[in-house]
Design an enzyme around this catalytic site. Structure first.
Site, PDB file in Angstrom:
ATOM      1  N   ARG A  71       0.729  -1.122  -0.307  1.00  0.00           N
ATOM      2  CA  ARG A  71       0.160   0.201  -0.210  1.00  0.00           C
ATOM      3  C   ARG A  71       1.365   1.031  -0.230  1.00  0.00           C
ATOM      4  NH1 ARG A  71      -2.736  -2.757   3.804  1.00  0.00           N
ATOM      5  NH2 ARG A  71      -4.210  -3.978   2.607  1.00  0.00           N
ATOM      6  N   LYS A 126       1.081  11.739 -10.222  1.00  0.00           N
ATOM      7  CA  LYS A 126       0.048  10.532 -11.182  1.00  0.00           C
ATOM      8  C   LYS A 126       1.651   9.584 -12.391  1.00  0.00           C
ATOM      9  CE  LYS A 126      -3.399  13.050 -13.058  1.00  0.00           C
ATOM     10  NZ  LYS A 126      -3.774  13.462 -15.252  1.00  0.00           N
ATOM     11  N   GLU A 176       5.308  18.434 -24.296  1.00  0.00           N
ATOM     12  CA  GLU A 176       4.912  18.875 -23.629  1.00  0.00           C
ATOM     13  C   GLU A 176       5.434  20.058 -22.427  1.00  0.00           C
ATOM     14  OE1 GLU A 176       2.481  16.898 -22.159  1.00  0.00           O
ATOM     15  OE2 GLU A 176       3.327  14.740 -22.170  1.00  0.00           O
ATOM     16  N   LYS A 206       3.331  23.941 -14.850  1.00  0.00           N
ATOM     17  CA  LYS A 206       2.882  22.006 -13.893  1.00  0.00           C
ATOM     18  C   LYS A 206       2.602  22.076 -13.020  1.00  0.00           C
ATOM     19  CE  LYS A 206       2.450  17.456 -14.468  1.00  0.00           C
ATOM     20  NZ  LYS A 206       2.565  15.644 -14.938  1.00  0.00           N
ATOM     21  N   GLU A 211      -6.325  16.456  -9.272  1.00  0.00           N
ATOM     22  CA  GLU A 211      -7.364  16.620 -10.372  1.00  0.00           C
ATOM     23  C   GLU A 211      -8.944  17.103 -10.239  1.00  0.00           C
ATOM     24  OE1 GLU A 211      -5.485  15.037 -14.047  1.00  0.00           O
ATOM     25  OE2 GLU A 211      -8.107  14.968 -14.805  1.00  0.00           O
ATOM     26  N   ARG A 233      -6.327  20.845 -12.553  1.00  0.00           N
ATOM     27  CA  ARG A 233      -5.290  20.249 -13.151  1.00  0.00           C
ATOM     28  C   ARG A 233      -5.473  19.149 -14.478  1.00  0.00           C
ATOM     29  NH1 ARG A 233      -1.743  16.405  -9.898  1.00  0.00           N
ATOM     30  NH2 ARG A 233      -0.663  14.900 -12.070  1.00  0.00           N
ATOM     31  N   ASN A 242      -4.357  18.700 -19.683  1.00  0.00           N
ATOM     32  CA  ASN A 242      -5.023  16.997 -20.202  1.00  0.00           C
ATOM     33  C   ASN A 242      -4.998  17.458 -21.631  1.00  0.00           C
ATOM     34  OD1 ASN A 242      -5.558  14.900 -18.848  1.00  0.00           O
ATOM     35  ND2 ASN A 242      -7.017  15.822 -18.010  1.00  0.00           N
ATOM     36  N   HIS A 289      -4.246  16.397 -25.136  1.00  0.00           N
ATOM     37  CA  HIS A 289      -4.610  14.336 -24.263  1.00  0.00           C
ATOM     38  C   HIS A 289      -5.601  13.912 -24.319  1.00  0.00           C
ATOM     39  CE1 HIS A 289      -0.796  15.840 -22.440  1.00  0.00           C
ATOM     40  NE2 HIS A 289      -0.326  14.528 -22.045  1.00  0.00           N
ATOM     41  N   HIS A 332      -4.228  10.869 -25.906  1.00  0.00           N
ATOM     42  CA  HIS A 332      -3.890   9.273 -25.574  1.00  0.00           C
ATOM     43  C   HIS A 332      -4.894   8.710 -26.540  1.00  0.00           C
ATOM     44  CE1 HIS A 332      -3.573  10.265 -20.762  1.00  0.00           C
ATOM     45  NE2 HIS A 332      -1.967  10.334 -21.899  1.00  0.00           N
ATOM     46  N   HIS A 354       4.391   9.890 -27.330  1.00  0.00           N
ATOM     47  CA  HIS A 354       3.200  10.657 -26.262  1.00  0.00           C
ATOM     48  C   HIS A 354       3.278  11.144 -26.714  1.00  0.00           C
ATOM     49  CE1 HIS A 354       0.966  11.039 -23.252  1.00  0.00           C
ATOM     50  NE2 HIS A 354       2.054  12.458 -22.320  1.00  0.00           N
TER      51      HIS A 354
HETATM   52  N1  LIG Z   1       2.872  10.294 -14.506  1.00  0.00           N
HETATM   53  C1  LIG Z   1       2.736  11.605 -16.067  1.00  0.00           C
HETATM   54  O1  LIG Z   1       2.674  12.184 -15.267  1.00  0.00           O
HETATM   55  C2  LIG Z   1       3.541  11.654 -16.768  1.00  0.00           C
HETATM   56  C3  LIG Z   1       3.316  12.611 -17.706  1.00  0.00           C
HETATM   57  C4  LIG Z   1       3.431  12.080 -19.228  1.00  0.00           C
HETATM   58  C5  LIG Z   1       4.220  11.476 -19.936  1.00  0.00           C
HETATM   59  N2  LIG Z   1       3.733  10.315 -19.304  1.00  0.00           N
HETATM   60  C6  LIG Z   1       4.394   9.094 -19.791  1.00  0.00           C
HETATM   61  O2  LIG Z   1       5.800   8.457 -20.050  1.00  0.00           O
HETATM   62  C7  LIG Z   1       5.410   7.611 -21.535  1.00  0.00           C
HETATM   63  C8  LIG Z   1       6.976   8.683 -22.447  1.00  0.00           C
HETATM   64  O3  LIG Z   1       7.414   8.779 -20.882  1.00  0.00           O
HETATM   65  P1  LIG Z   1       9.228   9.483 -21.797  1.00  0.00           P
HETATM   66  O4  LIG Z   1       8.635   9.766 -23.635  1.00  0.00           O
HETATM   67  O5  LIG Z   1      10.019   9.579 -21.318  1.00  0.00           O
HETATM   68  O6  LIG Z   1       9.464   8.276 -22.789  1.00  0.00           O
HETATM   69  P2  LIG Z   1      10.182   6.200 -22.483  1.00  0.00           P
HETATM   70  O7  LIG Z   1       9.827   5.930 -21.827  1.00  0.00           O
HETATM   71  O8  LIG Z   1       9.694   5.270 -23.562  1.00  0.00           O
HETATM   72  O9  LIG Z   1      11.536   6.048 -23.103  1.00  0.00           O
HETATM   73  C9  LIG Z   1      11.822   6.838 -24.596  1.00  0.00           C
HETATM   74  C10 LIG Z   1      13.158   5.758 -25.031  1.00  0.00           C
HETATM   75  O10 LIG Z   1      14.079   6.405 -24.534  1.00  0.00           O
HETATM   76  C11 LIG Z   1      14.830   5.771 -24.146  1.00  0.00           C
HETATM   77  N3  LIG Z   1      16.433   5.964 -23.429  1.00  0.00           N
HETATM   78  C12 LIG Z   1      15.325   6.865 -21.783  1.00  0.00           C
HETATM   79  N4  LIG Z   1      16.095   7.534 -21.591  1.00  0.00           N
HETATM   80  C13 LIG Z   1      17.411   7.587 -22.727  1.00  0.00           C
HETATM   81  C14 LIG Z   1      19.033   7.967 -22.576  1.00  0.00           C
HETATM   82  N5  LIG Z   1      19.163   9.583 -22.095  1.00  0.00           N
HETATM   83  N6  LIG Z   1      19.792   7.993 -23.476  1.00  0.00           N
HETATM   84  C15 LIG Z   1      18.928   7.771 -24.396  1.00  0.00           C
HETATM   85  N7  LIG Z   1      18.189   6.692 -24.741  1.00  0.00           N
HETATM   86  C16 LIG Z   1      17.173   7.076 -23.900  1.00  0.00           C
HETATM   87  C17 LIG Z   1      14.284   4.722 -23.405  1.00  0.00           C
HETATM   88  O11 LIG Z   1      15.121   2.909 -22.852  1.00  0.00           O
HETATM   89  C18 LIG Z   1      12.621   4.244 -24.692  1.00  0.00           C
HETATM   90  O12 LIG Z   1      13.637   3.460 -25.535  1.00  0.00           O
HETATM   91  C19 LIG Z   1       4.953   7.334 -22.150  1.00  0.00           C
HETATM   92  O13 LIG Z   1       4.503   6.672 -21.353  1.00  0.00           O
HETATM   93  C20 LIG Z   1       3.661   9.142 -21.113  1.00  0.00           C
HETATM   94  O14 LIG Z   1       1.669   8.654 -20.971  1.00  0.00           O
HETATM   95  C21 LIG Z   1       3.439  10.476 -17.742  1.00  0.00           C
HETATM   96 ZN   LIG Z   2       1.414  13.815 -22.167  1.00  0.00          ZN
END
Ligand SMILES: NC(=O)c1ccc[n+]([C@@H]2O[C@H](COP(=O)([O-])OP(=O)(O)OC[C@H]3O[C@@H](n4cnc5c(N)ncnc54)[C@H](O)[C@@H]3O)[C@@H](O)[C@H]2O)c1
Ligand SMILES: [Zn+2]
Length: 279
Positions: free
Chosen positions: A40, A62, A104, A146, A156, A160, A164, A167, A171, A183
């Site tokens: 938890r 999130k 973003e 943000k 949210e 907040r 979106n 999005h 999404h 993304h």
């Molecule tokens: N929780 C939240 O508030 C929130 C907000 C925005 C996005 N997200 C989520 O985040 C995800 C996308 O994240 P992302 O864009 O970081 O993509 P990702 O985590 O999928 O990484 C993209 C690629 O980059 C590679 N990589 C990572 N760091 C690297 C580095 N320093 N050098 C070389 N390669 C590297 C990874 O191995 C992967 O292949 C989505 O699923 C999205 O929904 C969450």
């Molecule tokens: Zn996003």
């Protein structure tokens, strides 16, 4: 998740243990969700290694995992105890992933004000060239926007929702394309879609979308896309999650947005035609 289940009992320890999420937003989301739910809730440190992770995913608490029915359908709020971001790791990030993060940042600039949009417009080339000063400025912009929003509305309940922007369609497009678009690419198309929808509903002047598209184009992000047929069923899932009505975050002008819940199907389809034009 099954891997996490095997690793956790030996590595994360008991309630006083914790998880360090080292990686992009995907790692942060999954590790964060595990930290939120294992026993938890155990402690969590986010160490984002992508621009998107630093600018967005590691801020705001999130966490989520995607399931076959749609993106982020399983998740929890769980704020990290610490976030460590070392900009030097971005040197190895592929350009496409850097651009993804810029979607973003662009969103945050549009949510903020004209000055933020102008500041980002001036620095985009330097960010893409890997200039650490320009990257830090872009990250600071996104984190302030943000962070400012989520600190006022952590769960949210209202404000907040603005985050979106882009999005609802983003999404859906991301999921309907079987995650072949990043993304950020999906959010870029989603922001163009939302702005086109705002135009159709006479909420915004036709000058806003060209400004958005110019910024996205200079960030090497798409502004047009062929929306896969399945996109509408994913859009409607968003509807199910929110009391039976779609909630579109639409720009009135830079820095001023509205939630629209009664967009007609004709307007939704007309906005899709704009996004699909010359895609
Ligand atoms: N929780 C939240 O508030 C929130 C907000 C925005 C996005 N997200 C989520 O985040 C995800 C996308 O994240 P992302 O864009 O970081 O993509 P990702 O985590 O999928 O990484 C993209 C690629 O980059 C590679 N990589 C990572 N760091 C690297 C580095 N320093 N050098 C070389 N390669 C590297 C990874 O191995 C992967 O292949 C989505 O699923 C999205 O929904 C969450
Ligand atoms: Zn996003």
């Amino acid at each position: 998740m099954s891997t996490s289940g095997r690793i956790l009992p030996t590595s994360a320890g008991g309630r006083d243990g914790g998880i360090i999420a080292l990686g992009g937003g995907s790692v942060g989301d999954v590790a964060g969700f595990v930290a939120a739910t294992y026993l938890r809730g155990i402690r969590l440190a986010q160490v984002p290694t992508t621009l998107l992770g630093m600018a967005d995913a590691s801020i705001g608490g999130k966490t989520a995992v995607d399931i076959a029915a749609g993106k982020n359908l399983v998740g929890a709020f769980h704020s990290p105890d610490a976030v460590f971001a070392d900009l030097a790791v971005l040197a190895t990030l592929p350009p496409r992933q850097l651009s993804s993060g810029l979607a973003e940042v662009t969103k945050c600039a549009f949510l903020a004000d004209r000055e933020s949009v102008a500041q980002l417009a001036r620095s985009l080339e330097s960010v893409r060239a890997g200039d650490l000063g320009a990257i830090l400025a872009a990250l600071t912009l996104a984190a302030e926007v943000k962070g400012g929003i989520v600190s006022q509305d952590p769960r949210e309940a209202g404000l907040r929702e603005l985050l979106n922007f882009g999005h609802t369609m983003g999404h859906a497009y991301e999921a309907a394309s079987a995650y072949r678009v990043t993304h950020g690419e999906a959010v870029a198309v989603g922001m163009v879609y939302a702005t086109a929808l705002a135009e159709r509903l006479a909420l915004t002047a036709p000058t806003v979308r060209p400004e958005l598209e110019d910024l996205l184009g200079r960030a090497a992000l798409p502004t047009r896309a062929r929306l896969p047929k399945g996109v509408w069923s994913f859009v409607l899932q968003d509807k199910k999650a929110r009391g039976g009505k779609l909630r579109w975050i639409l720009p009135r002008r830079i820095g001023q947005f509205s939630v629209v819940t009664d967009a007609s199907e004709a307007a939704l389809r007309a906005a899709a035609r704009i996004v699909e034009r010359a895609a």
